[in-house]
Write a protein that holds these residues in place. Structure first.
Motif, PDB file in Angstrom:
ATOM      1  N   ARG A 164      59.888  37.692  61.560  1.00  0.00           N
ATOM      2  CA  ARG A 164      60.400  36.564  60.778  1.00  0.00           C
ATOM      3  C   ARG A 164      60.970  37.032  59.444  1.00  0.00           C
ATOM      4  N   ARG A 165      60.298  37.994  58.811  1.00  0.00           N
ATOM      5  CA  ARG A 165      60.798  38.525  57.533  1.00  0.00           C
ATOM      6  C   ARG A 165      62.142  39.220  57.731  1.00  0.00           C
ATOM      7  N   TYR A 166      62.268  39.957  58.821  1.00  0.00           N
ATOM      8  CA  TYR A 166      63.513  40.670  59.096  1.00  0.00           C
ATOM      9  C   TYR A 166      64.653  39.686  59.323  1.00  0.00           C
ATOM     10  N   ALA A 167      64.384  38.634  60.076  1.00  0.00           N
ATOM     11  CA  ALA A 167      65.402  37.613  60.317  1.00  0.00           C
ATOM     12  C   ALA A 167      65.844  36.972  59.004  1.00  0.00           C
ATOM     13  N   LYS A 168      64.891  36.727  58.129  1.00  0.00           N
ATOM     14  CA  LYS A 168      65.202  36.143  56.824  1.00  0.00           C
ATOM     15  C   LYS A 168      66.082  37.070  56.001  1.00  0.00           C
ATOM     16  N   SER A 169      65.796  38.374  56.053  1.00  0.00           N
ATOM     17  CA  SER A 169      66.591  39.332  55.283  1.00  0.00           C
ATOM     18  C   SER A 169      68.010  39.434  55.827  1.00  0.00           C
ATOM     19  N   GLN A 170      68.177  39.275  57.141  1.00  0.00           N
ATOM     20  CA  GLN A 170      69.516  39.319  57.730  1.00  0.00           C
ATOM     21  C   GLN A 170      70.362  38.140  57.259  1.00  0.00           C
ATOM     22  N   ILE A 171      69.752  36.962  57.207  1.00  0.00           N
ATOM     23  CA  ILE A 171      70.469  35.785  56.721  1.00  0.00           C
ATOM     24  C   ILE A 171      70.823  35.954  55.246  1.00  0.00           C
ATOM     25  N   LYS A 172      69.905  36.537  54.491  1.00  0.00           N
ATOM     26  CA  LYS A 172      70.145  36.772  53.069  1.00  0.00           C
ATOM     27  C   LYS A 172      71.364  37.670  52.874  1.00  0.00           C
ATOM     28  N   TRP A 173      71.496  38.708  53.705  1.00  0.00           N
ATOM     29  CA  TRP A 173      72.655  39.603  53.593  1.00  0.00           C
ATOM     30  C   TRP A 173      73.943  38.848  53.873  1.00  0.00           C
ATOM     31  N   ILE A 174      73.943  38.018  54.887  1.00  0.00           N
ATOM     32  CA  ILE A 174      75.148  37.269  55.239  1.00  0.00           C
ATOM     33  C   ILE A 174      75.555  36.351  54.087  1.00  0.00           C
ATOM     34  N   ARG A 175      74.587  35.641  53.531  1.00  0.00           N
ATOM     35  CA  ARG A 175      74.883  34.690  52.457  1.00  0.00           C
ATOM     36  C   ARG A 175      75.303  35.385  51.170  1.00  0.00           C
ATOM     37  N   ASN A 176      74.604  36.465  50.828  1.00  0.00           N
ATOM     38  CA  ASN A 176      74.799  37.084  49.513  1.00  0.00           C
ATOM     39  C   ASN A 176      75.810  38.218  49.502  1.00  0.00           C
ATOM     40  N   LYS A 177      76.156  38.739  50.670  1.00  0.00           N
ATOM     41  CA  LYS A 177      77.060  39.885  50.689  1.00  0.00           C
ATOM     42  C   LYS A 177      78.272  39.652  51.580  1.00  0.00           C
ATOM     43  N   LEU A 178      78.037  39.286  52.835  1.00  0.00           N
ATOM     44  CA  LEU A 178      79.152  39.109  53.759  1.00  0.00           C
ATOM     45  C   LEU A 178      80.085  37.984  53.315  1.00  0.00           C
ATOM     46  N   LEU A 179      79.525  36.821  52.995  1.00  0.00           N
ATOM     47  CA  LEU A 179      80.366  35.687  52.618  1.00  0.00           C
ATOM     48  C   LEU A 179      81.168  35.946  51.341  1.00  0.00           C
ATOM     49  N   PRO A 180      80.516  36.377  50.232  1.00  0.00           N
ATOM     50  CA  PRO A 180      81.310  36.648  49.020  1.00  0.00           C
ATOM     51  C   PRO A 180      82.353  37.738  49.234  1.00  0.00           C
ATOM     52  N   THR A 181      81.998  38.774  49.984  1.00  0.00           N
ATOM     53  CA  THR A 181      82.938  39.872  50.204  1.00  0.00           C
ATOM     54  C   THR A 181      84.124  39.417  51.037  1.00  0.00           C
ATOM     55  N   SER A 182      83.870  38.607  52.061  1.00  0.00           N
ATOM     56  CA  SER A 182      84.969  38.129  52.910  1.00  0.00           C
ATOM     57  C   SER A 182      85.901  37.221  52.121  1.00  0.00           C
ATOM     58  N   LEU A 183      85.349  36.430  51.184  1.00  0.00           N
ATOM     59  CA  LEU A 183      86.191  35.565  50.357  1.00  0.00           C
ATOM     60  C   LEU A 183      87.096  36.380  49.449  1.00  0.00           C
ATOM     61  N   ASN A 184      86.632  37.575  49.071  1.00  0.00           N
ATOM     62  CA  ASN A 184      87.416  38.434  48.183  1.00  0.00           C
ATOM     63  C   ASN A 184      88.257  39.458  48.935  1.00  0.00           C
ATOM     64  N   SER A 185      88.221  39.417  50.250  1.00  0.00           N
ATOM     65  CA  SER A 185      88.936  40.429  51.024  1.00  0.00           C
ATOM     66  C   SER A 185      90.445  40.249  50.892  1.00  0.00           C
ATOM     67  N   LYS A 186      91.138  41.340  50.979  1.00  0.00           N
ATOM     68  CA  LYS A 186      92.584  41.349  50.789  1.00  0.00           C
ATOM     69  C   LYS A 186      93.291  40.552  51.878  1.00  0.00           C
ATOM     70  N   ASP A 187      94.194  39.629  51.468  1.00  0.00           N
ATOM     71  CA  ASP A 187      95.024  38.852  52.389  1.00  0.00           C
ATOM     72  C   ASP A 187      94.215  38.068  53.415  1.00  0.00           C
ATOM     73  N   ASN A 188      92.982  37.712  53.058  1.00  0.00           N
ATOM     74  CA  ASN A 188      92.153  36.894  53.953  1.00  0.00           C
ATOM     75  C   ASN A 188      92.022  37.531  55.336  1.00  0.00           C
ATOM     76  N   GLN A 189      91.803  38.853  55.353  1.00  0.00           N
ATOM     77  CA  GLN A 189      91.754  39.590  56.615  1.00  0.00           C
ATOM     78  C   GLN A 189      90.415  39.455  57.338  1.00  0.00           C
ATOM     79  N   VAL A 190      89.378  39.020  56.644  1.00  0.00           N
ATOM     80  CA  VAL A 190      88.059  38.832  57.258  1.00  0.00           C
ATOM     81  C   VAL A 190      87.679  37.359  57.126  1.00  0.00           C
TER      82      VAL A 190
END
Length: 459
Positions: A304-330
């Motif tokens: 359960r802790r691992y699943a929580k950490s995976q969601i945290k990465w998506i929210r805190n890293k993947l989403l902000p990074t994709s919003l800042n990606s060049k030409d909306n490529q992600v």
């Protein structure tokens, strides 16, 4: 200039159905799966690493899976090289590469340039992505390693907790390999990002399969029970026997025993007490069963802790990074997997429809429009600060009021932890205690003062 290649990626927490969707996408769009799970690269051990059974793969080709020996380690730089080659191969056949897995630093290294040490000497924060080994460090106590890091890179020493051996080691290894403090490399990387922006490697369609933890956690618990019923203990016992017989070597340093390679798999270390009692003999059946149940609960909690950490990465890293990606490529789409009975409607069919439009170069739907869950999760307040900014602005706080069990001042890592501590019940209660103690001392001091000042009788 060659057109940027298209890939799909499936992310989400453990046990959410990532492999299932990847196969469904490949069947509908003619694709092949590239594994991005750091544990599923190992030969055998299908249960403890949660590999998708062969009959459920429905003939879809899976790459980078089931090829590594247990004592070997698969670094992120190796994954990046191998996965990039597989993408080239699959794309050359006019098929869609579908990357799937829960090892987030693998996904990160593949989607964006300059996120691993081996890639233009950058400095990702992930502790696992360094290729370098310095055996002499293994002989030193963590406190000595921390002191060494404080001398060569005080910024990173200020970031890590003095007992976080893995991250301290990583920062030291980066310094000795590159000749530069990790903090300086991070600053250089940040300056590069601010000048040139994020550089996606591919045009990527990301499917984030999501379920509320309240609904997901019982499924995770049930999966652990299923793993035990289908042979988890046999896999663990076989691996332990191979270690005893010398066929497989574990990391030699006790502090890193379960922090590298295959040995990080949830389930192996959690059942250590049970197997030690079982192998030692002489333990009453009732006690043995109690230990087994305690270990089972420990494995469920870790999952359960691992699943929580995976969601945290998506929210805190993947989403902000994709919003800042060049030409909306992600582009990230969130799919609602809260109810498995509506999987086809809410996950499979929506993903296939979007992926088909993506492949054909057609306009794509607004990500937030897919469902209420998508609108909620994609508009949640995320930590928009990039990793480099977090490192360079990190502050360590010392609470002189509260003490550790050893009587030392309590160290708080980061502004958030410091603010939480100040608002915490223990801190406020102890401050109140100190205030009352000061008032008590002042009261007794005031009582003693007049007596001390009384003049002596003069005769």
């Amino acid at each position: 200039m060659a057109a940027i290649k298209k890939i799909a990626a499936v992310v989400g927490s453990s046990g959410i159905g990532k492999s299932k969707l990847a196969v469904e996408l490949c069947k509908a769009l003619t694709g092949q799966v590239i594994n991005a799970d750091a544990l599923q690269v190992y030969k055998g051990l299908d249960i403890i690493t949660n590999k998708m059974p062969m009959d459920e793969r429905e003939g879809i080709k899976h790459h980078l899976m089931d090829f590594l020996e247990p004592e070997e380690e698969y670094k992120v730089t190796s994954f990046l090289k191998d996965a990039s080659q597989k993408i080239e191969y699959i794309s050359s056949k006019n098929e869609l590469p579908v990357v799937v897995g829960g090892t987030n630093y693998y996904i990160q290294s593949l989607l964006w340039n300059n996120t691993t040490i081996g890639d233009q000497r950058s400095a990702s924060c992930e502790p696992e992505d360094t290729d370098f080994e310095f055996p002499e460090f293994d002989l030193l106590e963590t406190s000595e390693l921390y002191n060494r890091l404080a001398q060569v890179d005080p910024v990173m020493a200020n970031k890590w907790h003095p007992s976080d051996r893995r991250k301290i080691l990583r920062s030291l290894r980066i310094y000795h390999q590159t000749g530069q403090p990790q903090s300086e490399i991070v600053k250089s990387q940040k300056d590069h990002y601010e000048m040139h922006g994020l550089q996606p490697r591919y045009q990527t369609l990301v499917f984030w399969i999501y379920s509320d933890p309240v609904k997901l956690n019982p499924r995770l618990d049930a999966r652990v029970d299923q793993m035990i019923d289908t042979g988890l203990f046999d896999e663990i016992k076989d691996l332990r026997d191979r270690v005893v017989q010398g066929e497989v070597k574990m990391p030699g340093i006790e502090l890193e025993k379960y922090q590298r390679g295959l040995w990080q798999a949830i389930g192996y270390k959690e059942f250590d007490p049970y197997f030690e009692a079982l192998e030692g003999g002489g333990v009453e059946p009732e006690l043995l069963e109690k230990i087994k149940l305690e270990c089972t609960e420990r494995m469920k909690a870790a999952t359960r802790r691992y699943a929580k950490s995976q969601i945290k990465w998506i929210r805190n890293k993947l989403l902000p990074t994709s919003l800042n990606s060049k030409d909306n490529q992600v582009i990230v789409y969130c799919l609602d997997a809260g109810n498995l009975e509506t999987w086809d409607k809410n996950v499979k069919e929506k993903a296939i429809e979007i992926a088909q439009a993506f492949q054909m170069g057609q306009s794509l739907p607004e990500p937030k429009s897919l469902s209420e869950i998508a609108n909620t999760m994609l508009t949640l307040e995320t930590q928009m600060k990039d990793t480099q900014t977090k490192i360079l602005t990190w502050n360590k706080h010392v609470c002189e009021t509260c003490k550790t069990e050893k009587g030392e001042p309590l160290v708080l890592n980061g502004d958030k932890e410091w603010e939480q501590h100040k608002k915490g019940r223990y801190h406020r209660k102890y401050l109140k205690h100190l205030k009352m103690e000061e008032m008590r001392k002042a009261y007794f001091a005031s009582k003693q003062a007049p007596a001390a000042k009384e003049p002596c009788d003069i005769h």
